[in-house]
Design a protein around this motif. Structure first.
Motif, PDB file in Angstrom:
ATOM      1  N   PRO A  66       0.832  -1.200   0.000  1.00 38.37           N
ATOM      2  CA  PRO A  66       0.000   0.000   0.000  1.00 38.37           C
ATOM      3  C   PRO A  66       0.867   1.249   0.000  1.00 38.37           C
ATOM      4  O   PRO A  66       1.945   1.280   0.585  1.00 38.37           O
ATOM      5  N   ARG A  67       0.347   2.297  -0.640  1.00 39.29           N
ATOM      6  CA  ARG A  67       1.015   3.594  -0.668  1.00 39.29           C
ATOM      7  C   ARG A  67       2.382   3.580  -1.359  1.00 39.29           C
ATOM      8  O   ARG A  67       3.179   4.496  -1.175  1.00 39.29           O
ATOM      9  N   GLU A  87       6.005   0.257   1.007  1.00 33.73           N
ATOM     10  CA  GLU A  87       5.213   1.476   1.052  1.00 33.73           C
ATOM     11  C   GLU A  87       6.114   2.695   0.955  1.00 33.73           C
ATOM     12  O   GLU A  87       7.266   2.664   1.351  1.00 33.73           O
ATOM     13  N   ARG A  88       5.541   3.767   0.431  1.00 33.49           N
ATOM     14  CA  ARG A  88       6.208   5.056   0.289  1.00 33.49           C
ATOM     15  C   ARG A  88       7.464   5.011  -0.589  1.00 33.49           C
ATOM     16  O   ARG A  88       8.210   5.978  -0.646  1.00 33.49           O
TER      17      ARG A  88
END
Lengths: 218, 197
Positions: A66-67, A87-88
């Motif tokens: 996610p993300r 993520e990120r």
């Protein structure tokens, strides 16, 4: 621990509402929706962020957390087989001045694409892989917060530890470890096969944990 | 025109936790907050990466209490930090282990924490990376920009800095009061109290 309930649902109401499983503030789809080519067995989290006009390819059994951001503003983004993008992390990021590099076409005149990840690559939390013909070789681990400059070619089975930087256009030989403040050494352990097997096991577990929603992006 | 009060930036729970609306908490049923903890905007906590092999003894209570991230009282997670359970190969299967924070832990902005366990009264600076399965004991100060390598154990009362992180000093005798986060908790939230100097 003072809270008795196992799930700290901050919106805990006394009405017995359907409990919220995640607090994910909505991220608006900024930018064009990219054409995608997903393998049937890849895992794309629902809140992954894919933008850009060019194609994004995610190959067999890769996992996008996610993300994670995949931006194809500078060109095509290709994720190899059995890759993990945390993520990120951002594939196809702009450089520090905010420009998205397009990459120099190779000798046949074909575009290099923005970012190409080999098989078994792990891109960890917050890593920024700039666009512009950047290539990450097979089995490489791009550590937490690492910035890989535009057009850099990172070899196979390298380890870029946390917060390291690869300059734009730099070529990193195979089996290099970049650690501390830019120090380099060669990884002589010979564990590439074991790391690949461990990555495959990790992907088996992640595929069951992360609900995949490729249809959202197609 | 309706004059509803504007929605606060934070959600305040019964136990005193202040969770920002813009924080990203994935898998909240596996995240335990101790109480009076502040979670600022843009924080990301991965509660979905929970242990998949429940302990063999607790057959009845296994899946119901599968904590991925356990946070103590009066913790402060600054903007943009990421808490992520560490994972490794265990008995042939890749498993995530729980990430446990103690009480009065301050996590600076932009920090990524993948430790196994962090003790009480720990101050972690900005843009720090704590590698997988690191263990940080009590009353430790991690300076800004440090990179704590995986599996490092940081003993109590140390000051740690560098990339890779090394112990560069000790907390002096009178420095223990600086770790208390009760006052910082009061300054944040929908009704922030001014700092009492």
């Amino acid at each position: 621990m003072s809270s008795a309930t196992p799930s700290p649902d901050p919106r805990s109401s006394a009405h017995g509402h359907h409990k919220r499983h995640s607090i994910l503030p909505a991220v608006s789809q900024s930018g064009p929706k990219p054409p995608v080519q997903f393998s049937s067995s890849c895992t794309i989290a629902d809140s992954a962020l894919l933008t850009g006009p060019h194609t994004i390819i995610v190959s067999t059994e890769s996992v996008i957390h996610p993300r994670a951001r995949l931006e194809s503003l500078g060109g095509r983004v290709t994720v190899g087989r059995r890759c993990i993008v945390h993520e990120r992390a951002c594939l196809g990021a702009a450089d520090l001045q905010g420009r998205y590099h397009k990459g120099i076409p190779d000798k046949d005149g074909r575009s290099m694409g923005a970012v190409t990840l080999g098989d078994y690559v792990t891109v960890e939390v917050g890593a920024q892989v700039e666009s512009g013909g950047t290539v990450i070789g097979e089995g490489t681990t791009v550590g937490i917060g690492t910035r890989v400059g535009a057009g850099a070619v990172v070899g196979k089975h390298c380890t870029l530890t946390a917060n390291s930087t690869v300059a734009a256009g730099e070529a990193i030989p195979d089996y290099t470890v970049i650690y501390s403040n830019g120090l380099r050494r060669v990884d002589k352990r010979g564990v590439s096969d074991l790391k690949n097997k461990a990555q495959a096991r990790q992907i088996d577990v992640l595929r069951r944990m992360i609900p995949s929603n490729p249809a959202k992006f197609q | 025109m309706s004059r509803r009060p504007p929605r606060g930036e934070y959600i305040e729970t019964d136990t005193g936790n202040k969770v920002a609306r813009k924080a990203t908490l994935v898998g909240t049923q596996n995240i335990m907050l101790g109480g009076k903890t502040v979670i600022q905007p843009d924080v990301m906590i991965r509660g979905d990466l929970a242990r998949t092999i429940p302990p063999a003894q607790s057959a009845s209570g296994g899946p119901a209490n599968n904590t991925a991230v356990a946070i103590g009282r009066y913790c402060f997670l600054s903007k943009g930090c990421v808490l992520r359970p560490p994972g490794r190969m265990y008995k042939g299967v890749f498993t995530f282990m729980p990430l446990r924070l103690g009480d009065h832990v301050f996590v600076g902005p932009g920090t990524v924490v993948q430790a196994a366990q962090i003790g009480n009264h720990v101050h972690i600076g900005a843009k720090v990376v704590i590698g997988e399965f690191a263990i940080i004991k009590d009353y430790v100060k991690v300076l800004d920009g440090s990179v704590v390598p995986p599996n490092m154990v940081i003993p109590s009362f140390s000051i740690v800095a560098g990339q890779p992180a090394r112990i560069i000093g000790e907390i002096p005798e009178g420095g223990i009061e600086a770790f208390e986060l009760r006052d910082l908790y009061k300054t944040v939230g929908n009704n922030p109290q001014p700092t009492t100097s």
